[in-house]
Write a protein that holds these residues in place. Structure first.
Motif, PDB file in Angstrom:
ATOM      1  N   HIS A  74       0.855  -1.188   0.000  1.00  0.00           N
ATOM      2  CA  HIS A  74       0.000   0.000   0.000  1.00  0.00           C
ATOM      3  C   HIS A  74       0.887   1.232   0.000  1.00  0.00           C
ATOM      4  CE1 HIS A  74      -3.802   2.128   0.673  1.00  0.00           C
ATOM      5  NE2 HIS A  74      -3.148   2.915   1.527  1.00  0.00           N
ATOM      6  N   GLY A  75       0.797   2.015  -1.060  1.00  0.00           N
ATOM      7  CA  GLY A  75       1.650   3.192  -1.165  1.00  0.00           C
ATOM      8  C   GLY A  75       3.124   2.847  -1.185  1.00  0.00           C
ATOM      9  N   GLY A  76       3.454   1.690  -1.724  1.00  0.00           N
ATOM     10  CA  GLY A  76       4.845   1.258  -1.813  1.00  0.00           C
ATOM     11  C   GLY A  76       5.376   0.616  -0.552  1.00  0.00           C
ATOM     12  N   VAL A  77       4.537   0.487   0.481  1.00  0.00           N
ATOM     13  CA  VAL A  77       4.946  -0.116   1.749  1.00  0.00           C
ATOM     14  C   VAL A  77       4.285  -1.483   1.893  1.00  0.00           C
ATOM     15  CG1 VAL A  77       4.880   0.118   4.268  1.00  0.00           C
ATOM     16  CG2 VAL A  77       5.227   2.142   2.834  1.00  0.00           C
ATOM     17  N   VAL A  78       5.074  -2.473   2.270  1.00  0.00           N
ATOM     18  CA  VAL A  78       4.528  -3.808   2.498  1.00  0.00           C
ATOM     19  C   VAL A  78       3.717  -3.777   3.794  1.00  0.00           C
ATOM     20  CG1 VAL A  78       5.050  -6.241   2.903  1.00  0.00           C
ATOM     21  CG2 VAL A  78       6.434  -4.919   1.294  1.00  0.00           C
ATOM     22  N   VAL A  79       2.408  -4.063   3.696  1.00  0.00           N
ATOM     23  CA  VAL A  79       1.530  -3.999   4.864  1.00  0.00           C
ATOM     24  C   VAL A  79       1.022  -5.376   5.286  1.00  0.00           C
ATOM     25  CG1 VAL A  79       0.829  -1.615   4.475  1.00  0.00           C
ATOM     26  CG2 VAL A  79      -0.476  -3.467   3.395  1.00  0.00           C
ATOM     27  N   ALA A  80       1.294  -6.400   4.486  1.00  0.00           N
ATOM     28  CA  ALA A  80       0.913  -7.769   4.869  1.00  0.00           C
ATOM     29  C   ALA A  80       1.807  -8.745   4.130  1.00  0.00           C
ATOM     30  CB  ALA A  80      -0.556  -8.049   4.552  1.00  0.00           C
ATOM     31  N   ARG A  81       2.150  -9.838   4.812  1.00  0.00           N
ATOM     32  CA  ARG A  81       2.938 -10.919   4.220  1.00  0.00           C
ATOM     33  C   ARG A  81       2.323 -12.254   4.620  1.00  0.00           C
ATOM     34  NH1 ARG A  81       8.202  -9.901   2.293  1.00  0.00           N
ATOM     35  NH2 ARG A  81       9.075  -7.857   2.821  1.00  0.00           N
ATOM     36  N   GLY A  82       2.264 -13.173   3.686  1.00  0.00           N
ATOM     37  CA  GLY A  82       1.803 -14.521   3.987  1.00  0.00           C
ATOM     38  C   GLY A  82       0.419 -14.558   4.602  1.00  0.00           C
ATOM     39  N   GLY A  83      -0.437 -13.607   4.229  1.00  0.00           N
ATOM     40  CA  GLY A  83      -1.779 -13.569   4.775  1.00  0.00           C
ATOM     41  C   GLY A  83      -1.886 -12.928   6.138  1.00  0.00           C
ATOM     42  N   GLU A  84      -0.766 -12.379   6.672  1.00  0.00           N
ATOM     43  CA  GLU A  84      -0.769 -11.767   7.996  1.00  0.00           C
ATOM     44  C   GLU A  84      -0.524 -10.267   7.890  1.00  0.00           C
ATOM     45  OE1 GLU A  84      -1.523 -13.263  10.835  1.00  0.00           O
ATOM     46  OE2 GLU A  84      -1.844 -15.169   9.758  1.00  0.00           O
ATOM     47  N   PHE A  85      -1.340  -9.499   8.563  1.00  0.00           N
ATOM     48  CA  PHE A  85      -1.205  -8.046   8.580  1.00  0.00           C
ATOM     49  C   PHE A  85       0.004  -7.638   9.407  1.00  0.00           C
ATOM     50  CE2 PHE A  85      -2.296  -3.942  10.650  1.00  0.00           C
ATOM     51  CZ  PHE A  85      -2.369  -3.148   9.511  1.00  0.00           C
ATOM     52  N   LEU A  86       0.733  -6.632   8.935  1.00  0.00           N
ATOM     53  CA  LEU A  86       1.875  -6.074   9.658  1.00  0.00           C
ATOM     54  C   LEU A  86       1.417  -4.838  10.408  1.00  0.00           C
ATOM     55  CD1 LEU A  86       4.610  -6.420   6.884  1.00  0.00           C
ATOM     56  CD2 LEU A  86       4.032  -8.030   8.714  1.00  0.00           C
ATOM     57  N   GLU A  87       1.448  -4.869  11.713  1.00  0.00           N
ATOM     58  CA  GLU A  87       0.816  -3.858  12.541  1.00  0.00           C
ATOM     59  C   GLU A  87       1.181  -2.422  12.173  1.00  0.00           C
ATOM     60  OE1 GLU A  87      -1.497  -3.890  14.818  1.00  0.00           O
ATOM     61  OE2 GLU A  87      -1.816  -6.045  14.780  1.00  0.00           O
ATOM     62  N   GLN A  88       2.462  -2.141  12.005  1.00  0.00           N
ATOM     63  CA  GLN A  88       2.874  -0.787  11.682  1.00  0.00           C
ATOM     64  C   GLN A  88       3.308  -0.633  10.239  1.00  0.00           C
ATOM     65  OE1 GLN A  88       2.480   1.721  13.751  1.00  0.00           O
ATOM     66  NE2 GLN A  88       1.629   0.294  15.252  1.00  0.00           N
ATOM     67  N   GLY A  89       3.097  -1.656   9.446  1.00  0.00           N
ATOM     68  CA  GLY A  89       3.631  -1.619   8.093  1.00  0.00           C
ATOM     69  C   GLY A  89       5.115  -1.912   8.147  1.00  0.00           C
ATOM     70  N   LYS A  90       5.646  -2.443   7.104  1.00  0.00           N
ATOM     71  CA  LYS A  90       7.059  -2.775   7.072  1.00  0.00           C
ATOM     72  C   LYS A  90       7.678  -2.180   5.813  1.00  0.00           C
ATOM     73  CE  LYS A  90      10.311  -6.635   7.221  1.00  0.00           C
ATOM     74  NZ  LYS A  90      10.468  -8.095   7.318  1.00  0.00           N
ATOM     75  N   PRO A  91       8.669  -1.307   5.927  1.00  0.00           N
ATOM     76  CA  PRO A  91       9.294  -0.755   4.743  1.00  0.00           C
ATOM     77  C   PRO A  91       9.773  -1.855   3.806  1.00  0.00           C
ATOM     78  CG  PRO A  91      10.089   0.363   6.710  1.00  0.00           C
ATOM     79  CD  PRO A  91       9.308  -0.825   7.166  1.00  0.00           C
ATOM     80  N   ALA A  92       9.422  -1.726   2.560  1.00  0.00           N
ATOM     81  CA  ALA A  92       9.813  -2.750   1.593  1.00  0.00           C
ATOM     82  C   ALA A  92      11.318  -2.865   1.532  1.00  0.00           C
ATOM     83  CB  ALA A  92       9.262  -2.384   0.205  1.00  0.00           C
ATOM     84  N   GLY A  93      11.791  -4.104   1.394  1.00  0.00           N
ATOM     85  CA  GLY A  93      13.210  -4.349   1.260  1.00  0.00           C
ATOM     86  C   GLY A  93      13.917  -4.557   2.568  1.00  0.00           C
TER      87      GLY A  93
END
Length: 457
Positions: free
Chosen positions: A437-456
Protein backbone atom coordinates in the motif's frame (compact mmCIF):
# COMPACT_ATOMS: atom_id res chain seq x y z
CA UNK A 1 -38.65 -16.39 -11.60
CA UNK A 2 -39.53 -13.86 -8.94
CA UNK A 3 -38.12 -14.66 -5.49
CA UNK A 4 -40.85 -15.76 -3.13
CA UNK A 5 -41.26 -14.40 0.37
CA UNK A 6 -40.03 -16.94 2.93
CA UNK A 7 -42.18 -18.04 5.81
CA UNK A 8 -41.78 -16.27 9.12
CA UNK A 9 -38.85 -17.62 11.11
CA UNK A 10 -36.88 -18.78 8.06
CA UNK A 11 -35.30 -15.48 7.10
CA UNK A 12 -31.60 -15.10 6.35
CA UNK A 13 -29.65 -12.15 4.93
CA UNK A 14 -30.22 -13.49 1.42
CA UNK A 15 -33.94 -14.12 1.92
CA UNK A 16 -34.42 -10.70 3.51
CA UNK A 17 -32.80 -9.13 0.48
CA UNK A 18 -34.94 -11.28 -1.79
CA UNK A 19 -38.02 -10.44 0.24
CA UNK A 20 -37.29 -6.75 -0.04
CA UNK A 21 -37.02 -7.21 -3.79
CA UNK A 22 -40.06 -9.44 -4.20
CA UNK A 23 -42.53 -6.90 -5.51
CA UNK A 24 -44.25 -6.58 -8.88
CA UNK A 25 -42.13 -7.11 -11.96
CA UNK A 26 -40.19 -9.85 -13.63
CA UNK A 27 -36.60 -10.54 -12.63
CA UNK A 28 -34.36 -10.41 -15.63
CA UNK A 29 -31.13 -12.36 -15.93
CA UNK A 30 -28.21 -10.00 -15.63
CA UNK A 31 -25.62 -9.77 -18.34
CA UNK A 32 -22.70 -12.08 -17.82
CA UNK A 33 -19.91 -9.67 -18.61
CA UNK A 34 -18.95 -6.99 -16.14
CA UNK A 35 -18.32 -3.66 -17.81
CA UNK A 36 -14.85 -2.27 -18.38
CA UNK A 37 -13.67 0.26 -15.80
CA UNK A 38 -14.77 3.86 -16.17
CA UNK A 39 -12.29 6.65 -16.74
CA UNK A 40 -9.86 7.12 -13.89
CA UNK A 41 -11.07 9.38 -11.11
CA UNK A 42 -9.21 12.67 -10.86
CA UNK A 43 -9.59 12.99 -7.10
CA UNK A 44 -6.12 11.57 -6.42
CA UNK A 45 -3.38 13.28 -8.41
CA UNK A 46 -0.24 11.21 -8.94
CA UNK A 47 3.13 12.69 -7.99
CA UNK A 48 4.77 13.91 -11.23
CA UNK A 49 8.02 12.30 -10.12
CA UNK A 50 6.35 8.93 -10.18
CA UNK A 51 6.05 8.91 -13.95
CA UNK A 52 9.41 10.46 -14.66
CA UNK A 53 12.71 8.68 -15.16
CA UNK A 54 14.18 7.88 -11.75
CA UNK A 55 17.28 9.93 -10.94
CA UNK A 56 18.26 8.64 -7.52
CA UNK A 57 17.56 5.84 -5.09
CA UNK A 58 15.94 8.05 -2.45
CA UNK A 59 12.35 7.02 -1.75
CA UNK A 60 12.57 4.28 -4.35
CA UNK A 61 11.69 0.61 -4.00
CA UNK A 62 12.12 -2.05 -6.66
CA UNK A 63 9.95 -5.16 -6.61
CA UNK A 64 12.08 -7.58 -8.61
CA UNK A 65 11.01 -10.64 -10.57
CA UNK A 66 7.30 -9.91 -10.73
CA UNK A 67 4.89 -10.63 -13.54
CA UNK A 68 2.47 -7.96 -14.72
CA UNK A 69 -0.81 -9.02 -16.36
CA UNK A 70 -0.31 -9.34 -20.10
CA UNK A 71 3.48 -8.96 -19.92
CA UNK A 72 5.61 -11.61 -21.70
CA UNK A 73 7.80 -12.35 -18.68
CA UNK A 74 9.06 -11.23 -15.26
CA UNK A 75 10.31 -7.68 -14.80
CA UNK A 76 11.04 -5.05 -12.16
CA UNK A 77 8.24 -2.92 -10.74
CA UNK A 78 9.69 0.41 -9.65
CA UNK A 79 7.96 2.52 -6.98
CA UNK A 80 8.88 6.14 -6.22
CA UNK A 81 7.23 8.03 -3.36
CA UNK A 82 4.29 5.66 -3.28
CA UNK A 83 3.57 5.62 -7.01
CA UNK A 84 4.52 3.30 -9.84
CA UNK A 85 7.31 4.70 -11.98
CA UNK A 86 8.94 4.05 -15.29
CA UNK A 87 12.26 2.29 -14.84
CA UNK A 88 15.01 1.48 -14.86
CA UNK A 89 15.63 1.50 -11.13
CA UNK A 90 18.61 3.53 -9.90
CA UNK A 91 21.51 2.19 -7.93
CA UNK A 92 20.96 2.09 -4.21
CA UNK A 93 17.20 1.51 -4.39
CA UNK A 94 15.79 -0.91 -1.86
CA UNK A 95 14.76 -4.21 -3.38
CA UNK A 96 12.03 -6.77 -2.71
CA UNK A 97 12.11 -10.22 -4.28
CA UNK A 98 8.78 -11.02 -5.93
CA UNK A 99 9.75 -14.62 -6.57
CA UNK A 100 8.07 -14.72 -9.97
CA UNK A 101 4.67 -13.89 -8.50
CA UNK A 102 2.00 -12.07 -10.45
CA UNK A 103 1.27 -8.47 -9.41
CA UNK A 104 -2.39 -7.42 -9.42
CA UNK A 105 -4.12 -4.17 -8.44
CA UNK A 106 -5.33 -4.07 -4.86
CA UNK A 107 -9.09 -4.21 -4.35
CA UNK A 108 -11.69 -1.78 -3.03
CA UNK A 109 -14.61 -2.72 -0.80
CA UNK A 110 -17.28 -0.20 -1.74
CA UNK A 111 -19.87 -1.31 0.85
CA UNK A 112 -19.13 -2.95 4.21
CA UNK A 113 -20.44 -2.77 7.82
CA UNK A 114 -17.40 -3.29 10.12
CA UNK A 115 -19.14 -1.89 13.21
CA UNK A 116 -21.57 -4.83 13.36
CA UNK A 117 -19.02 -7.62 13.12
CA UNK A 118 -18.14 -10.26 15.70
CA UNK A 119 -14.98 -11.11 13.74
CA UNK A 120 -12.21 -12.48 15.93
CA UNK A 121 -14.52 -13.13 18.86
CA UNK A 122 -16.40 -16.10 20.22
CA UNK A 123 -19.00 -17.84 18.08
CA UNK A 124 -22.47 -16.29 18.27
CA UNK A 125 -25.50 -18.54 17.80
CA UNK A 126 -28.15 -16.70 15.82
CA UNK A 127 -31.90 -16.92 16.31
CA UNK A 128 -34.66 -17.01 13.70
CA UNK A 129 -35.82 -13.62 12.45
CA UNK A 130 -39.04 -12.65 10.70
CA UNK A 131 -37.88 -9.53 8.92
CA UNK A 132 -35.74 -6.40 9.09
CA UNK A 133 -37.28 -5.21 12.36
CA UNK A 134 -36.22 -8.47 14.04
CA UNK A 135 -32.69 -8.08 12.72
CA UNK A 136 -32.53 -4.51 13.99
CA UNK A 137 -33.55 -5.70 17.47
CA UNK A 138 -30.98 -8.50 17.35
CA UNK A 139 -28.33 -5.98 16.26
CA UNK A 140 -28.93 -4.07 19.48
CA UNK A 141 -28.81 -7.21 21.61
CA UNK A 142 -25.54 -8.29 20.01
CA UNK A 143 -24.04 -4.82 20.41
CA UNK A 144 -24.86 -4.80 24.13
CA UNK A 145 -23.50 -8.30 24.65
CA UNK A 146 -20.09 -7.62 23.12
CA UNK A 147 -17.21 -7.17 25.56
CA UNK A 148 -14.96 -5.82 22.83
CA UNK A 149 -15.71 -2.25 21.72
CA UNK A 150 -16.52 -1.36 18.13
CA UNK A 151 -13.01 -0.05 17.48
CA UNK A 152 -11.39 -3.35 18.42
CA UNK A 153 -13.80 -5.54 16.47
CA UNK A 154 -13.71 -3.29 13.41
CA UNK A 155 -9.92 -3.05 13.50
CA UNK A 156 -9.63 -6.84 13.50
CA UNK A 157 -11.89 -7.17 10.49
CA UNK A 158 -10.26 -4.30 8.62
CA UNK A 159 -6.74 -5.67 9.12
CA UNK A 160 -7.98 -9.01 7.83
CA UNK A 161 -9.32 -7.23 4.74
CA UNK A 162 -5.95 -5.55 4.19
CA UNK A 163 -4.15 -8.90 4.43
CA UNK A 164 -6.49 -10.18 1.70
CA UNK A 165 -5.57 -7.31 -0.62
CA UNK A 166 -8.03 -4.50 0.13
CA UNK A 167 -6.63 -0.99 -0.31
CA UNK A 168 -9.75 1.04 0.54
CA UNK A 169 -13.25 0.62 1.88
CA UNK A 170 -16.43 2.58 2.42
CA UNK A 171 -17.54 1.61 5.90
CA UNK A 172 -21.12 2.08 7.13
CA UNK A 173 -21.62 2.68 10.86
CA UNK A 174 -25.05 2.31 12.46
CA UNK A 175 -26.33 5.53 13.97
CA UNK A 176 -29.36 5.28 16.26
CA UNK A 177 -30.33 6.18 19.82
CA UNK A 178 -29.51 2.59 20.83
CA UNK A 179 -25.83 3.21 19.95
CA UNK A 180 -25.50 6.98 19.95
CA UNK A 181 -22.33 7.55 17.84
CA UNK A 182 -20.36 4.56 19.16
CA UNK A 183 -20.21 2.99 15.70
CA UNK A 184 -18.94 6.13 14.01
CA UNK A 185 -16.38 6.77 16.75
CA UNK A 186 -15.20 3.16 16.72
CA UNK A 187 -14.67 3.14 12.96
CA UNK A 188 -12.88 6.47 13.15
CA UNK A 189 -10.49 5.05 15.76
CA UNK A 190 -9.81 1.97 13.63
CA UNK A 191 -9.31 4.18 10.56
CA UNK A 192 -6.74 6.23 12.42
CA UNK A 193 -4.74 3.13 13.33
CA UNK A 194 -4.79 1.97 9.72
CA UNK A 195 -3.81 5.15 7.87
CA UNK A 196 -0.62 3.53 6.61
CA UNK A 197 -2.47 0.54 5.13
CA UNK A 198 -6.06 1.37 4.24
CA UNK A 199 -8.07 4.32 2.92
CA UNK A 200 -11.44 4.48 4.70
CA UNK A 201 -14.57 6.53 4.12
CA UNK A 202 -17.22 6.43 6.88
CA UNK A 203 -20.97 6.62 6.32
CA UNK A 204 -23.32 7.51 9.19
CA UNK A 205 -25.98 4.88 8.45
CA UNK A 206 -29.48 5.03 10.03
CA UNK A 207 -30.19 1.27 10.07
CA UNK A 208 -33.19 1.81 12.37
CA UNK A 209 -34.73 4.39 10.05
CA UNK A 210 -34.42 8.16 9.96
CA UNK A 211 -38.02 9.14 10.66
CA UNK A 212 -39.44 6.06 12.35
CA UNK A 213 -36.83 6.19 15.13
CA UNK A 214 -36.95 9.54 16.99
CA UNK A 215 -33.56 10.97 17.81
CA UNK A 216 -31.80 9.52 14.76
CA UNK A 217 -31.97 12.70 12.70
CA UNK A 218 -30.26 14.65 15.47
CA UNK A 219 -27.50 12.05 15.69
CA UNK A 220 -26.93 12.19 11.93
CA UNK A 221 -26.60 15.96 12.18
CA UNK A 222 -24.14 15.59 15.04
CA UNK A 223 -22.07 13.05 13.11
CA UNK A 224 -21.88 15.36 10.11
CA UNK A 225 -21.03 18.38 12.27
CA UNK A 226 -18.19 16.47 13.95
CA UNK A 227 -16.31 16.12 10.69
CA UNK A 228 -15.77 12.42 11.36
CA UNK A 229 -17.99 11.05 8.60
CA UNK A 230 -17.61 11.41 4.86
CA UNK A 231 -21.22 10.64 4.00
CA UNK A 232 -24.74 10.54 5.41
CA UNK A 233 -26.78 7.40 4.79
CA UNK A 234 -30.42 6.55 4.40
CA UNK A 235 -32.50 3.39 4.14
CA UNK A 236 -35.59 2.53 2.08
CA UNK A 237 -37.38 5.86 2.54
CA UNK A 238 -40.69 4.35 1.47
CA UNK A 239 -40.63 0.66 2.31
CA UNK A 240 -38.97 0.86 5.72
CA UNK A 241 -39.17 4.48 6.90
CA UNK A 242 -42.53 5.09 5.17
CA UNK A 243 -41.63 8.76 4.77
CA UNK A 244 -40.06 9.17 1.35
CA UNK A 245 -39.94 12.95 1.04
CA UNK A 246 -39.30 13.60 4.72
CA UNK A 247 -36.34 11.20 4.87
CA UNK A 248 -34.75 12.31 1.61
CA UNK A 249 -35.18 16.00 2.45
CA UNK A 250 -33.53 15.47 5.82
CA UNK A 251 -30.63 13.33 4.57
CA UNK A 252 -29.86 15.54 1.58
CA UNK A 253 -30.26 18.65 3.73
CA UNK A 254 -27.61 17.45 6.18
CA UNK A 255 -25.24 16.55 3.36
CA UNK A 256 -25.74 19.90 1.67
CA UNK A 257 -25.23 21.90 4.87
CA UNK A 258 -22.02 20.13 5.81
CA UNK A 259 -20.53 19.62 2.35
CA UNK A 260 -20.41 15.82 2.54
CA UNK A 261 -21.79 13.01 0.41
CA UNK A 262 -24.85 10.75 0.54
CA UNK A 263 -24.96 6.93 0.40
CA UNK A 264 -28.47 5.47 0.65
CA UNK A 265 -29.43 1.80 1.03
CA UNK A 266 -32.27 1.14 -1.40
CA UNK A 267 -33.71 -2.37 -1.28
CA UNK A 268 -37.23 -1.42 -2.39
CA UNK A 269 -38.14 -2.67 -5.80
CA UNK A 270 -40.84 -2.04 -8.38
CA UNK A 271 -42.69 1.27 -8.42
CA UNK A 272 -41.78 1.98 -4.80
CA UNK A 273 -38.05 1.65 -5.41
CA UNK A 274 -38.15 3.59 -8.66
CA UNK A 275 -40.05 6.43 -7.00
CA UNK A 276 -37.36 6.64 -4.32
CA UNK A 277 -34.59 6.54 -6.93
CA UNK A 278 -36.23 9.37 -8.87
CA UNK A 279 -36.46 11.34 -5.61
CA UNK A 280 -32.73 10.84 -5.09
CA UNK A 281 -32.02 11.94 -8.67
CA UNK A 282 -34.19 15.05 -8.27
CA UNK A 283 -32.48 16.15 -5.05
CA UNK A 284 -29.02 15.48 -6.45
CA UNK A 285 -29.83 17.80 -9.34
CA UNK A 286 -31.56 20.46 -7.25
CA UNK A 287 -28.72 20.70 -4.71
CA UNK A 288 -25.91 20.40 -7.27
CA UNK A 289 -24.55 17.28 -5.55
CA UNK A 290 -23.40 15.60 -8.76
CA UNK A 291 -20.55 13.20 -8.03
CA UNK A 292 -21.33 13.10 -4.28
CA UNK A 293 -24.24 10.63 -4.15
CA UNK A 294 -24.24 6.82 -4.05
CA UNK A 295 -27.16 4.40 -3.98
CA UNK A 296 -26.43 0.94 -2.58
CA UNK A 297 -28.11 -2.32 -3.64
CA UNK A 298 -30.69 -0.61 -5.93
CA UNK A 299 -32.79 -3.73 -6.52
CA UNK A 300 -35.36 -1.66 -8.43
CA UNK A 301 -32.96 -1.63 -11.40
CA UNK A 302 -32.24 -5.34 -11.64
CA UNK A 303 -35.41 -6.44 -13.45
CA UNK A 304 -35.74 -3.60 -15.94
CA UNK A 305 -35.64 -4.06 -19.70
CA UNK A 306 -33.08 -2.13 -21.72
CA UNK A 307 -35.79 0.33 -22.71
CA UNK A 308 -36.75 0.93 -19.08
CA UNK A 309 -33.19 1.03 -17.74
CA UNK A 310 -31.74 3.30 -20.43
CA UNK A 311 -33.36 6.63 -19.46
CA UNK A 312 -32.73 6.09 -15.74
CA UNK A 313 -29.13 5.05 -16.32
CA UNK A 314 -28.61 8.09 -18.53
CA UNK A 315 -29.78 10.36 -15.69
CA UNK A 316 -27.57 8.55 -13.18
CA UNK A 317 -24.61 8.97 -15.51
CA UNK A 318 -25.38 12.62 -16.19
CA UNK A 319 -25.47 13.42 -12.47
CA UNK A 320 -22.57 11.09 -11.69
CA UNK A 321 -24.61 9.14 -9.13
CA UNK A 322 -22.64 6.01 -8.19
CA UNK A 323 -24.11 2.59 -7.37
CA UNK A 324 -22.87 -0.38 -5.36
CA UNK A 325 -23.81 -4.04 -5.39
CA UNK A 326 -22.85 -6.94 -3.15
CA UNK A 327 -23.83 -9.60 -5.71
CA UNK A 328 -26.10 -11.57 -3.36
CA UNK A 329 -27.74 -13.60 -6.15
CA UNK A 330 -28.22 -13.67 -9.90
CA UNK A 331 -31.55 -11.83 -9.58
CA UNK A 332 -30.30 -9.07 -7.27
CA UNK A 333 -26.89 -8.17 -8.69
CA UNK A 334 -26.82 -4.92 -10.67
CA UNK A 335 -26.44 -5.11 -14.48
CA UNK A 336 -22.98 -3.58 -14.30
CA UNK A 337 -22.06 -3.59 -17.98
CA UNK A 338 -25.36 -2.01 -19.03
CA UNK A 339 -24.98 0.73 -16.43
CA UNK A 340 -21.39 1.44 -17.42
CA UNK A 341 -22.53 2.03 -20.99
CA UNK A 342 -24.18 5.18 -19.62
CA UNK A 343 -21.12 6.23 -17.60
CA UNK A 344 -22.47 5.04 -14.25
CA UNK A 345 -19.83 4.25 -11.64
CA UNK A 346 -20.49 0.83 -10.07
CA UNK A 347 -18.56 -0.73 -7.18
CA UNK A 348 -18.64 -4.09 -5.41
CA UNK A 349 -18.77 -4.64 -1.66
CA UNK A 350 -18.84 -7.21 1.14
CA UNK A 351 -21.90 -5.93 3.03
CA UNK A 352 -22.19 -7.49 6.53
CA UNK A 353 -19.52 -9.82 7.87
CA UNK A 354 -20.26 -12.33 10.64
CA UNK A 355 -22.86 -10.18 12.35
CA UNK A 356 -26.35 -10.74 13.77
CA UNK A 357 -27.77 -10.98 10.26
CA UNK A 358 -25.58 -13.84 9.10
CA UNK A 359 -22.65 -16.05 10.16
CA UNK A 360 -21.19 -15.67 6.66
CA UNK A 361 -18.93 -13.05 5.10
CA UNK A 362 -15.15 -12.64 5.17
CA UNK A 363 -14.24 -9.13 3.87
CA UNK A 364 -12.13 -10.79 1.15
CA UNK A 365 -12.78 -8.86 -2.04
CA UNK A 366 -11.10 -11.47 -4.23
CA UNK A 367 -13.68 -13.91 -2.90
CA UNK A 368 -16.39 -11.33 -3.65
CA UNK A 369 -15.12 -11.02 -7.24
CA UNK A 370 -15.29 -14.82 -7.42
CA UNK A 371 -18.90 -14.69 -6.16
CA UNK A 372 -19.75 -12.03 -8.73
CA UNK A 373 -18.56 -14.39 -11.45
CA UNK A 374 -20.44 -17.29 -9.86
CA UNK A 375 -23.83 -15.57 -9.55
CA UNK A 376 -23.61 -14.11 -13.07
CA UNK A 377 -22.54 -17.50 -14.47
CA UNK A 378 -19.48 -16.26 -16.35
CA UNK A 379 -16.98 -18.58 -18.02
CA UNK A 380 -14.88 -16.60 -20.51
CA UNK A 381 -11.49 -15.15 -19.56
CA UNK A 382 -12.53 -11.57 -20.30
CA UNK A 383 -15.66 -11.98 -18.19
CA UNK A 384 -13.64 -13.27 -15.23
CA UNK A 385 -11.17 -10.41 -15.68
CA UNK A 386 -14.04 -7.94 -15.65
CA UNK A 387 -15.21 -9.35 -12.31
CA UNK A 388 -11.81 -8.43 -10.90
CA UNK A 389 -11.92 -5.00 -12.51
CA UNK A 390 -15.22 -4.08 -10.88
CA UNK A 391 -13.82 -5.22 -7.51
CA UNK A 392 -10.69 -3.13 -8.01
CA UNK A 393 -11.37 -0.15 -10.26
CA UNK A 394 -15.16 -0.02 -9.88
CA UNK A 395 -14.84 0.52 -6.14
CA UNK A 396 -12.10 3.08 -6.71
CA UNK A 397 -14.43 4.99 -9.03
CA UNK A 398 -17.17 4.99 -6.38
CA UNK A 399 -14.77 6.28 -3.70
CA UNK A 400 -13.13 8.84 -5.99
CA UNK A 401 -9.72 7.16 -5.93
CA UNK A 402 -7.22 6.81 -8.73
CA UNK A 403 -7.04 3.36 -10.28
CA UNK A 404 -4.17 1.26 -8.92
CA UNK A 405 -3.67 -0.22 -12.37
CA UNK A 406 0.12 -0.63 -12.14
CA UNK A 407 0.65 1.98 -14.86
CA UNK A 408 3.16 4.83 -14.51
CA UNK A 409 1.91 7.36 -11.98
CA UNK A 410 -0.68 5.05 -10.42
CA UNK A 411 -0.78 4.43 -6.66
CA UNK A 412 1.59 1.60 -5.69
CA UNK A 413 -1.25 -0.47 -4.21
CA UNK A 414 -0.95 -4.06 -5.35
CA UNK A 415 -0.85 -7.69 -4.27
CA UNK A 416 1.70 -10.36 -5.14
CA UNK A 417 0.48 -13.93 -5.40
CA UNK A 418 1.18 -17.16 -7.20
CA UNK A 419 -1.04 -17.63 -10.21
CA UNK A 420 -0.97 -18.34 -13.90
CA UNK A 421 -3.19 -15.49 -15.06
CA UNK A 422 -5.89 -13.16 -13.77
CA UNK A 423 -8.90 -15.32 -14.76
CA UNK A 424 -7.36 -18.30 -12.94
CA UNK A 425 -6.73 -16.15 -9.87
CA UNK A 426 -10.41 -15.13 -9.75
CA UNK A 427 -11.44 -18.79 -9.85
CA UNK A 428 -8.82 -20.26 -7.47
CA UNK A 429 -8.41 -17.33 -5.05
CA UNK A 430 -4.80 -18.08 -4.01
CA UNK A 431 -3.25 -16.64 -0.85
CA UNK A 432 -2.11 -13.06 -1.10
CA UNK A 433 1.59 -13.54 -0.33
CA UNK A 434 2.37 -9.84 -0.12
CA UNK A 435 0.18 -6.74 0.04
CA UNK A 436 1.66 -3.34 -0.78
CA UNK A 437 0.00 0.00 0.00
CA UNK A 438 1.65 3.19 -1.16
CA UNK A 439 4.84 1.26 -1.81
CA UNK A 440 4.95 -0.12 1.75
CA UNK A 441 4.53 -3.81 2.50
CA UNK A 442 1.53 -4.00 4.86
CA UNK A 443 0.91 -7.77 4.87
CA UNK A 444 2.94 -10.92 4.22
CA UNK A 445 1.80 -14.52 3.99
CA UNK A 446 -1.78 -13.57 4.77
CA UNK A 447 -0.77 -11.77 8.00
CA UNK A 448 -1.20 -8.05 8.58
CA UNK A 449 1.88 -6.07 9.66
CA UNK A 450 0.82 -3.86 12.54
CA UNK A 451 2.87 -0.79 11.68
CA UNK A 452 3.63 -1.62 8.09
CA UNK A 453 7.06 -2.77 7.07
CA UNK A 454 9.29 -0.75 4.74
CA UNK A 455 9.81 -2.75 1.59
CA UNK A 456 13.21 -4.35 1.26
CA UNK A 457 13.82 -4.71 5.00
Amino acid sequence: MQPSSPASGTFSRRTVLAGAAALAGTTATTTAAVGAPAARAEATQADPAASATVQSGAGTVVFRDVRLPGAPGPSDLVVVDGHVSRGPAPRGARGVDGGGRIALPSLVDAHIHPDKTTWGGRWVSRRPAGGIADYVAQDVELFRSQRRPVAERAYGLMTHAVARGTRAMRAHADVAPAYDLAGVEGLAEARGRLRHALDVQIVAFPQHGVIRTPGTAELLEEAARSGTVDMIGGIDPSGFDQALDEQLDLVFGIADRHGIGVDIHLHDRGAQGLEALRGIIARTRALSLAGKVTVSHVFCLTGLTDGELGPLAAELGELDIALTTVAPSDSLVLPVSRLREHGVRVGLGSDGVRDSWSPFGNADMLHRAHLLGWVTDVRLDEELTDCYRVAAHGGADVMGLAHADLGPGSPADFVLLRGECLPQVVVDMPQRDMVVHGGVVVARGGEFLEQGKPAGK
